[in-house]
Design an enzyme around this catalytic site. Structure first.
Site, short mmCIF file in Angstrom:
data_model
loop_
_atom_site.label_atom_id
_atom_site.label_comp_id
_atom_site.label_asym_id
_atom_site.label_seq_id
_atom_site.Cartn_x
_atom_site.Cartn_y
_atom_site.Cartn_z
N CYS A 175 -5.37 12.43 12.24
CA CYS A 175 -5.96 11.30 12.04
C CYS A 175 -5.60 10.76 13.52
O CYS A 175 -5.36 11.33 14.52
CB CYS A 175 -5.53 10.50 10.99
SG CYS A 175 -3.89 9.78 11.47
N ASP B 58 4.79 1.04 12.38
CA ASP B 58 3.64 0.25 11.59
C ASP B 58 3.43 -1.06 11.99
O ASP B 58 2.45 -1.75 11.70
CB ASP B 58 4.00 0.36 9.99
CG ASP B 58 3.44 1.82 9.50
OD1 ASP B 58 3.49 1.93 8.24
OD2 ASP B 58 3.03 2.66 10.18
N ARG C 213 -0.12 15.10 12.57
CA ARG C 213 0.43 14.60 11.15
C ARG C 213 0.52 15.75 10.51
O ARG C 213 -0.04 16.01 9.24
CB ARG C 213 -0.32 13.62 10.62
CG ARG C 213 -0.13 12.20 11.39
CD ARG C 213 -0.67 10.95 10.85
NE ARG C 213 0.17 10.80 9.84
CZ ARG C 213 -0.38 9.30 9.29
NH1 ARG C 213 -1.62 8.71 9.33
NH2 ARG C 213 0.48 8.81 8.15
N ARG D 17 -8.31 -0.56 4.62
CA ARG D 17 -7.41 0.56 4.04
C ARG D 17 -6.38 -0.10 3.60
O ARG D 17 -5.51 0.42 3.00
CB ARG D 17 -7.53 1.51 5.07
CG ARG D 17 -8.32 2.39 5.48
CD ARG D 17 -7.88 3.89 6.14
NE ARG D 17 -7.12 4.57 5.24
CZ ARG D 17 -6.72 5.76 5.61
NH1 ARG D 17 -7.36 6.41 6.89
NH2 ARG D 17 -5.91 6.42 5.06
N LYS E 152 0.95 -1.36 0.13
CA LYS E 152 -0.06 -0.03 0.05
C LYS E 152 0.91 1.22 -0.06
O LYS E 152 0.65 2.18 -0.84
CB LYS E 152 -0.93 -0.01 1.20
CG LYS E 152 -1.65 1.36 1.55
CD LYS E 152 -2.43 1.33 2.70
CE LYS E 152 -1.62 1.69 3.75
NZ LYS E 152 -1.52 3.12 4.30
N ASN E 153 2.00 1.41 0.85
CA ASN E 153 2.53 2.44 1.10
C ASN E 153 3.73 2.89 0.10
O ASN E 153 4.31 3.93 -0.02
CB ASN E 153 3.45 2.54 2.39
CG ASN E 153 2.36 2.75 3.57
OD1 ASN E 153 1.10 3.00 3.52
ND2 ASN E 153 2.75 2.71 4.80
C1 EPZ Z 1 4.08 7.32 6.04
O1 EPZ Z 1 3.34 8.22 6.77
C2 EPZ Z 1 3.40 6.01 6.01
N1 EPZ Z 1 2.04 6.35 5.27
C3 EPZ Z 1 2.77 5.77 7.30
O2 EPZ Z 1 2.03 4.50 7.36
C4 EPZ Z 1 3.85 5.44 8.33
O3 EPZ Z 1 3.50 5.14 9.79
C5 EPZ Z 1 5.04 6.64 8.28
O4 EPZ Z 1 5.23 6.97 7.19
C6 EPZ Z 1 6.39 6.28 9.19
O5 EPZ Z 1 6.68 5.23 8.76
C7 EPZ Z 1 2.18 6.17 3.84
O6 EPZ Z 1 3.21 5.96 3.40
C8 EPZ Z 1 0.95 6.47 3.03
P1 EPZ Z 1 6.24 10.77 8.14
P2 EPZ Z 1 3.92 9.75 6.57
O7 EPZ Z 1 5.97 11.79 7.10
O8 EPZ Z 1 4.60 10.14 5.46
C9 EPZ Z 1 6.09 14.16 11.43
C10 EPZ Z 1 0.12 2.95 7.94
O9 EPZ Z 1 -0.16 2.55 8.88
N2 EPZ Z 1 6.06 15.09 10.35
O10 EPZ Z 1 7.40 10.21 8.14
O11 EPZ Z 1 2.91 10.72 7.11
C11 EPZ Z 1 4.79 13.35 11.60
O12 EPZ Z 1 3.61 14.03 12.54
C12 EPZ Z 1 0.67 4.41 7.73
O13 EPZ Z 1 0.38 2.17 6.70
C13 EPZ Z 1 5.94 16.41 10.62
O14 EPZ Z 1 5.98 16.78 11.85
O15 EPZ Z 1 5.00 9.79 7.64
C14 EPZ Z 1 5.11 11.72 12.28
O16 EPZ Z 1 5.18 12.28 13.78
C15 EPZ Z 1 0.37 5.13 9.23
N3 EPZ Z 1 6.04 17.17 9.55
C16 EPZ Z 1 6.56 11.71 11.89
O17 EPZ Z 1 6.98 12.82 11.24
C17 EPZ Z 1 5.75 16.75 8.29
O18 EPZ Z 1 6.01 17.57 7.47
C18 EPZ Z 1 6.46 10.77 10.60
O19 EPZ Z 1 5.83 11.15 9.68
C19 EPZ Z 1 5.71 15.49 7.99
C20 EPZ Z 1 5.92 14.73 9.13
#
Ligand code: EPZ
Length: 417
Positions: A115, A304, A120, A396, A22-23
């Site tokens: 969410c 995850d 996020r 999802r 998915k990701n």
């Molecule tokens: C991706 O989310 C995945 N989703 C998530 O999987 C996964 O948990 C996450 O990466 C971490 O591995 C998809 O790929 C669609 P991040 P993403 O940007 O890109 C903070 C699942 O269960 N952050 O690495 O949103 C954020 O709040 C899902 O399949 C900022 O502060 O993750 C979080 O605390 C859930 N500002 C941390 O970084 C930003 O601009 C990680 O976020 C971006 C992120």
């Protein structure tokens, strides 16, 4: 809304096929906006988030088809707006910022809400795109971005954000000049996106390390590409084999992308072995032991898989701890597991888990994708019947989960709530 009814206590035995990731599929589908001609993607999982992404592509002027697990995508006339009613159902829609700014020099994308697992924000995406010449205003819940054409730049992420790295990979692929991205996410799904973009003619090197260099090109062209297998789905089924004290073989399991999980499973006395025929065998090696885990960016332990491993820790002989360092609210499954007799204490962002001899089935509520998986895993080993409500969360990210589990002996069925 649907629910899953599970009669626990069956030792799962047999073979489970791992679906496409998915990701990886989500960013790769959005990257199709950059390619001229018809892209053909295989091994695309049939999931709610995939259907949502295809809807987004259609709204943005990209025609798509989806037969079995194959998607075709062809841009007919790119449009700059991703509407709120769609973005609110799937945060990953924000990934279209990069392609839209790169090609149209403008984008109007609804600001994704938070969410269940956290606020996020997308500030790191916007800051990095501003380094490339984009300007943003936030107006009535929409991010309006404009630029005179993205210019390559040197960008250092404050945090190795997966989505931020993916957005910038797409933007930099069609920017003018060279972009250096530092402190990048190293997740395998980022590498899969980079491989797809390079197959379309992009010039990316270093994906999978924390420094990625991108030489912008004028035009990307369509290609055919197979999406990588889903390492989190695979990890979930590894836990299913261990928690039920069964013996499962996974087909197309990306074991090399699961080192951190596999080393924790082995610490818990779970055997995980690649077989001659390429499948991956999982079974217990004896009494399950407690373990301490901290979630980290890849290659550290994946957030995850945190909820799923917690379910396994609930039935281990010893105690263990899980520190969640990626998301601020990713323990929604703890209270639901507690309803099944689990002994878990939360302090700040650390869960202390004391194993119990037996979980007991109960009606529980899914709150987010991986929490739902954790409750299904607990239901598989619990004594009696577990009802997992609101499993639209599960749909999802897990393709045909009840079918795959029933095929290896689980007593599990879907009902209307
Ligand atoms: C991706 O989310 C995945 N989703 C998530 O999987 C996964 O948990 C996450 O990466 C971490 O591995 C998809 O790929 C669609 P991040 P993403 O940007 O890109 C903070 C699942 O269960 N952050 O690495 O949103 C954020 O709040 C899902 O399949 C900022 O502060 O993750 C979080 O605390 C859930 N500002 C941390 O970084 C930003 O601009 C990680 O976020 C971006 C992120």
């Amino acid at each position: 809304m649907d629910k899953l009814i599970i009669e626990g206590g069956v030792k799962l035995k047999g073979t489970i096929p791992v679906s496409g990731s998915k990701n990886a599929a989500l960013p790769i589908l959005i990257a199709c906006l950059l390619a001229q001609g018809t892209v053909r993607l295989t091994n695309v999982p049939r999931l709610r988030d995939i259907f949502t992404t295809l809807k987004l592509l259609n709204i943005l002027g990209c025609e798509t088809t989806f037969e079995d697990n194959t998607v075709t995508a062809r841009v007919t006339g790119l449009k700059p707006e991703a509407p709120y009613e769609l973005v609110k159902t799937m945060r990953a829609s924000v990934l279209c910022l990069g392609p839209l700014l790169g090609l149209l020099h403008e984008a109007k994308v609804a600001l994704p809400g938070g969410c269940a697992i956290g606020a996020r924000p997308v500030d790191l995406h916007l800051k990095a795109l501003e380094r490339m010449g984009a300007r943003f205003i936030l107006d009535s819940g929409y991010i309006h971005g404009i630029c005179g054409g993205l210019i390559g730049a040197r960008i250092v992420f404050d945090f190795p954000t997966v989505g931020g790295t993916e957005n910038l990979l797409m933007a930099a692929s069609v920017a003018k000049g060279c972009t250096i991205l530092e402190n990048c996410a190293r997740e395998p799904e980022v590498v899969d996106l980079a491989n797809f973009l390079n197959a379309c003619g992009a010039r990316i090197c270093g994906a999978g390390t924390s420094v990625i260099q991108v030489e912008g090109v004028r035009q990307l062209s369509a290609c055919e590409y197979r999406v990588m297998p889903d390492r989190i789905e695979a990890g979930t089924y590894l836990v299913a084999g261990a928690i039920t004290d069964g013996e499962l073989k996974l087909v197309d399991c990306p074991l090399d992308e699961l080192d951190a999980l596999v080393s924790k499973l082995r610490e818990m006395n779970v055997l995980v072995e690649r077989q001659e025929d390429g499948t991956v065998l999982v079974r217990r090696g004896g009494e399950l032991l407690g373990v301490d885990v901290t979630t980290q960016p890849h290659p550290g332990f994946p957030t995850d898989m945190q909820a799923q491993l917690m379910a396994l820790m609930c039935v281990a002989s010893g105690s263990g701890s899980i520190q969640e360092k990626i998301f601020e609210n990713r323990f929604m499954h703890v209270s639901e597991l507690g309803r099944m007799g689990a002994r878990i204490n939360l302090k700040d962002r650390t869960a202390m888990v004391r194993g119990v001899p037996q979980l007991v089935g109960a009606p529980v509520m899914a709150s987010d994708l991986r929490a739902s998986a954790s409750l299904v895993l607990a239901g598989l080993v619990a004594q009696g019947t577990t009802e997992v409500a609101r499993i639209y969360h599960l749909d999802r990210g897990y393709e045909r989960m009840e079918e795959k589990l029933s095929a290896v002996g689980a007593r599990i069925r879907r009902e209307k709530e």
